[in-house]
Design an enzyme around this catalytic site. Structure first.
Site, PDB file in Angstrom:
ATOM      1  N   TYR A  47       0.841  -1.200   0.000  1.00 54.94           N
ATOM      2  CA  TYR A  47       0.000   0.000   0.000  1.00 54.94           C
ATOM      3  C   TYR A  47       0.877   1.252   0.000  1.00 54.94           C
ATOM      4  O   TYR A  47       0.691   2.158  -0.808  1.00 54.94           O
ATOM      5  CB  TYR A  47      -0.913   0.005   1.232  1.00 54.94           C
ATOM      6  CG  TYR A  47      -1.825   1.213   1.281  1.00 54.94           C
ATOM      7  CD1 TYR A  47      -3.098   1.155   0.726  1.00 54.94           C
ATOM      8  CD2 TYR A  47      -1.390   2.412   1.840  1.00 54.94           C
ATOM      9  CE1 TYR A  47      -3.923   2.265   0.739  1.00 54.94           C
ATOM     10  CE2 TYR A  47      -2.208   3.528   1.850  1.00 54.94           C
ATOM     11  CZ  TYR A  47      -3.477   3.456   1.304  1.00 54.94           C
ATOM     12  OH  TYR A  47      -4.273   4.556   1.309  1.00 54.94           O
ATOM     13  N   LYS A  60       8.863   4.023  15.426  1.00 56.17           N
ATOM     14  CA  LYS A  60       7.512   4.153  14.888  1.00 56.17           C
ATOM     15  C   LYS A  60       6.745   2.884  15.260  1.00 56.17           C
ATOM     16  O   LYS A  60       6.930   1.828  14.660  1.00 56.17           O
ATOM     17  CB  LYS A  60       7.566   4.324  13.369  1.00 56.17           C
ATOM     18  CG  LYS A  60       6.226   4.685  12.785  1.00 56.17           C
ATOM     19  CD  LYS A  60       6.388   5.091  11.314  1.00 56.17           C
ATOM     20  CE  LYS A  60       5.051   5.567  10.782  1.00 56.17           C
ATOM     21  NZ  LYS A  60       3.984   4.572  10.906  1.00 56.17           N
ATOM     22  N   LYS A  88      11.763  14.038  14.566  1.00 55.58           N
ATOM     23  CA  LYS A  88      10.990  15.251  14.796  1.00 55.58           C
ATOM     24  C   LYS A  88      11.964  16.362  15.169  1.00 55.58           C
ATOM     25  O   LYS A  88      12.890  16.116  15.952  1.00 55.58           O
ATOM     26  CB  LYS A  88      10.029  15.050  15.973  1.00 55.58           C
ATOM     27  CG  LYS A  88       9.026  13.926  15.768  1.00 55.58           C
ATOM     28  CD  LYS A  88       8.233  13.652  17.038  1.00 55.58           C
ATOM     29  CE  LYS A  88       7.225  12.529  16.806  1.00 55.58           C
ATOM     30  NZ  LYS A  88       6.567  12.100  18.032  1.00 55.58           N
ATOM     31  N   CYS A 141     -12.125 -33.813  -0.431  1.00 59.75           N
ATOM     32  CA  CYS A 141     -11.400 -33.740   0.837  1.00 59.75           C
ATOM     33  C   CYS A 141     -10.206 -34.698   0.831  1.00 59.75           C
ATOM     34  O   CYS A 141     -10.376 -35.882   0.550  1.00 59.75           O
ATOM     35  CB  CYS A 141     -12.343 -34.094   1.981  1.00 59.75           C
ATOM     36  SG  CYS A 141     -11.511 -34.214   3.570  1.00 59.75           S
TER      37      CYS A 141
HETATM   38 ZN   LIG Z   1     -13.283 -34.707   4.834  1.00 52.94          ZN
END
Ligand SMILES: [Zn+2]
Length: 676
Positions: free
Chosen positions: A45, A123, A294, A412
């Site tokens: 970002y 920070k 700062k 599965c």
């Molecule tokens: Zn399963």
């Protein structure tokens, strides 16, 4: 994102690229601020954002009024009351290299006639908060929100121990800083969430944000949040006139401040500070994502002021993420207790940010497809929030010719049942109630410490019990024999006997352990205890409707519905009958007084706070409940007694202000000795 030099772009090309970046940033920003669930790494970002800023700076004519660069932050979630910041809470400008940092320094020194120092600070990777005090009393706390308008989270902040309710001097002042979740608390929270079938938080900051914006303050109180304060809206009430002095003065007033700050005379000092903490960041108990410098003189800060978006006197240097390359050997699918099937990348082990990493979750099929990670790929690996290993991308140049796109399983891997997506979930699920992998996970949960507490029944033994068909469900545990256990790997006469004893003892557990152990959706250990105490036995709970269940103090509608749905299942009825048949206790016995039918605690509302030395919290709670007390999480006028251990904070202050009697641990011990 392209790395194309901005100098070679035409206005049209820049406008086109910026138009692509803006909706993407807005969407990410929305997910981040409103749902506390970012879909990209902060680093991604930040870099995309920095690119947009660079484009708009080079071509000011392409700036649009709705560009994300024209806002200070995200918007607030609508369900919390709003607070207007009279003095805006600005976020800092970011730089990503020492060169950019030096440019900032040169620009600033060019505008200031006299020499000045910087104060360097870490920070902290948390959430900005503002705390308002009137005559030394905490009156209101808020989030940054969009910088102008934040959310009122006073009640939530009052549960945080490091925030003083009263200052050491009666100042009227607004103090700003960061609320964060320590790494250890974050890991423990995610462990609990995963055990309860909830999605883990992506990083400590999201966990802190989610915890602070709870409408239920009890949840916030449970989350072990902490704060570092580092700024004030207006420094006039303070005696100091420097940033470094301000940190000291805030500490004197009663705030927790971060002690690692350092005054730097020049960029060489700043670079040394960066180097020190970049190397130490993984050792810290809290996450940091860079450092802040700062201008140290507060009057200088004021005279430099701010642009519309950022102060001119400070800047954040963001650490590059520590990143290593390794190879994906396999993609494994694990089946959780609730049937969720999760892909995990198995990698060549590699050292990264303080530990050896060989596995990284790929979360769900969509994520895996979006990242297009294939077996044999070389990948870039980093730690999200400094702790959770995460693959950022594959290295295209190193992809082997034979690597094929990964095929998501449709059945599965444990039972072969068809996998489904329930109600638009991203997660893939096996919904076969007899799925061995799910049953094994369920049995691990059943045996766990806060459930039936069967010592010695770990995942490897559970897997063997299922493999050898010795058990089909948790009730079968109670029918195991020594001979059967002796067929398991590494099992001797003694270990078999120990396990059988542990299983046998668990028959007598009070009902709440069984309820939690069954793994009913949304029913954690605490809700299980409330349910058991309120209904007394299994049959009464099974006969209750949603309204009766949600009438219990600490049980909400979601839990009530989930309990009713669970007990509507005939297979559940069969399991409960089977457990009953093998002699598992179905009644609540924790609340029954151990000796006398009444004690001095009978009917009393007791709160525990601080760190106990001799007892654990659960032990103290259990004893108090056995002696008729109700142990609650927060102090109110109804509280009869507060038991305060070491380093007790806001609960102690509140109890004192409400004239609630306070005991120390020794007094509790004395009462326990007396009743023996
Ligand atoms: Zn399963």
């Amino acid at each position: 994102m392209t790395d194309k030099s901005i100098k070679t772009l035409t206005v049209d090309q820049a406008a086109e690229e910026a138009a692509d970046l803006r909706p993407q940033l807005l969407e990410w920003g929305k997910q981040y601020y409103e749902a506390d669930a970012p879909s990209v790494e902060d680093d991604v970002y930040d870099r995309v954002y920095a690119r947009l800023v660079a484009l708009e700076t080079a071509f000011p004519e392409i700036v649009t009024p709705d560009s994300p660069t024209q806002r200070v932050g995200g918007s607030s979630r609508s369900d919390l009351p709003k607070v207007t910041h009279d003095i805006p809470m600005l976020s800092l400008g970011d730089v990503f290299s020492l060169d950019e940092l030096t440019e900032f320094d040169e620009r600033l020194r060019g505008n200031v006639d006299t020499p000045f120092d910087y104060n360097c600070e870490l920070k902290i990777d948390g959430l900005a908060i503002s705390l308002r005090y009137e005559n030394g009393k905490f009156v209101q706390g808020s989030t940054r929100g969009n910088g102008q308008i934040g959310e009122d989270i006073t009640a939530n902040l009052k549960t945080i121990k490091s925030i003083p309710q009263t200052l050491s001097r009666p100042l009227t002042i607004e103090v700003r800083g960061e609320c964060y979740m320590p790494k250890a608390a974050f890991l423990a929270l995610n462990e609990r969430r995963e055990a309860a079938g909830q999605a883990p938080f992506a990083n400590p900051r999201n966990a802190a944000a989610g915890s602070l914006r709870q409408l239920d303050t009890r949840v916030t109180a449970d989350r072990q949040l902490a704060t570092f304060m580092y700024n004030v809206a207006d420094y006039e009430p303070l005696t100091t006139r420097t940033q470094s002095g301000l940190l000291d003065e805030l500490a004197e007033l009663g705030f927790t401040t971060n002690a690692t700050y350092r005054v730097a005379h020049d960029m060489a000092d700043v670079a040394a500070y960066i180097e020190t903490y970049q190397a130490r960041r993984t050792e810290l108990a809290y996450g940091i994502d860079g450092i802040v410098i700062k201008a140290n003189e507060l009057p200088l800060q004021r005279s430099l002021g701010a642009t519309v978006k950022v102060p001119r006197w400070a800047i954040a240097y963001k650490f590059p993420p520590e990143e290593v390359q390794t190879r994906v050997l396999d993609i494994e699918w694990t089946i959780g207790r609730t049937g969720v099937v999760t892909p995990t990348a198995i990698m060549e082990p590699v050292a990264l940010a303080g530990s050896t990493v060989a596995r990284a979750s790929l979360h769900n099929p969509d994520y895996l497809i979006a990242k297009d990670i294939r077996i044999g790929d070389t990948v870039l690996l980093h730690k999200a929030g400094d702790i959770i290993p995460e693959i950022s991308q594959y290295v295209a140049a190193k992809r082997p010719a034979e690597a094929k796109a990964y095929v998501i399983p449709t059945t599965c891997p444990s039972c072969g049942a068809e996998l489904v997506h329930l109600d638009d979930e991203v997660a893939l699920r096996c919904i076969n109630p007899r799925c061995p992998a799910q049953l094994a996970e369920g049995m691990n949960h059943f045996a766990s410490r806060n459930a039936m507490n069967i010592a010695g029944l770990g995942p490897q033994i559970v897997a063997q019990l299922f493999d050898r068909n010795l058990v089909q469900d948790v009730a079968d545990l109670y029918r195991l024999t020594t001979d059967q256990l002796l067929t398991l790997d590494k099992f001797g006469e003694k270990s078999a006997q120990n396990l059988l004893t542990a299983i046998d003892n668990s028959r007598n557990n009070s009902l709440e352990r069984l309820l939690f152990g069954l793994g009913i959706r949304h029913v954690g250990a605490k809700a299980a205890r409330s349910l058991a105490a309120a209904f007394g036995d299994m049959a009464s709970l099974m006969a209750a409707d949603s309204e009766q269940i949600s009438a219990i103090d600490t049980v909400g509608g979601i839990i009530a519905d989930s309990v009713v749905t669970y007990f509507a299942n005939t297979q559940v009825h069969e399991l409960v009958a089977k457990l009953q048949a093998v002699g598992v206790n179905m009644t609540y016995t924790s609340g029954t007084p151990a000796t006398n039918s009444t004690s001095e605690f009978t009917g009393k509302r007791v709160v525990l706070t601080g760190k106990l030395q001799e007892l654990t919290r659960p032990q103290a709670t259990e004893w108090l409940e056995q002696h008729g007390a109700t142990v609650t999480g927060s102090v109110s006028k109804k509280t009869d007694l507060l038991i305060a251990g070491e380093a007790a904070g806001s609960k102690l202050a509140k109890a004192q202000s409400l004239d609630v009697p306070v005991w120390n641990e020794a007094q509790l011990q004395a009462a326990m000795d007396e009743t023996k």
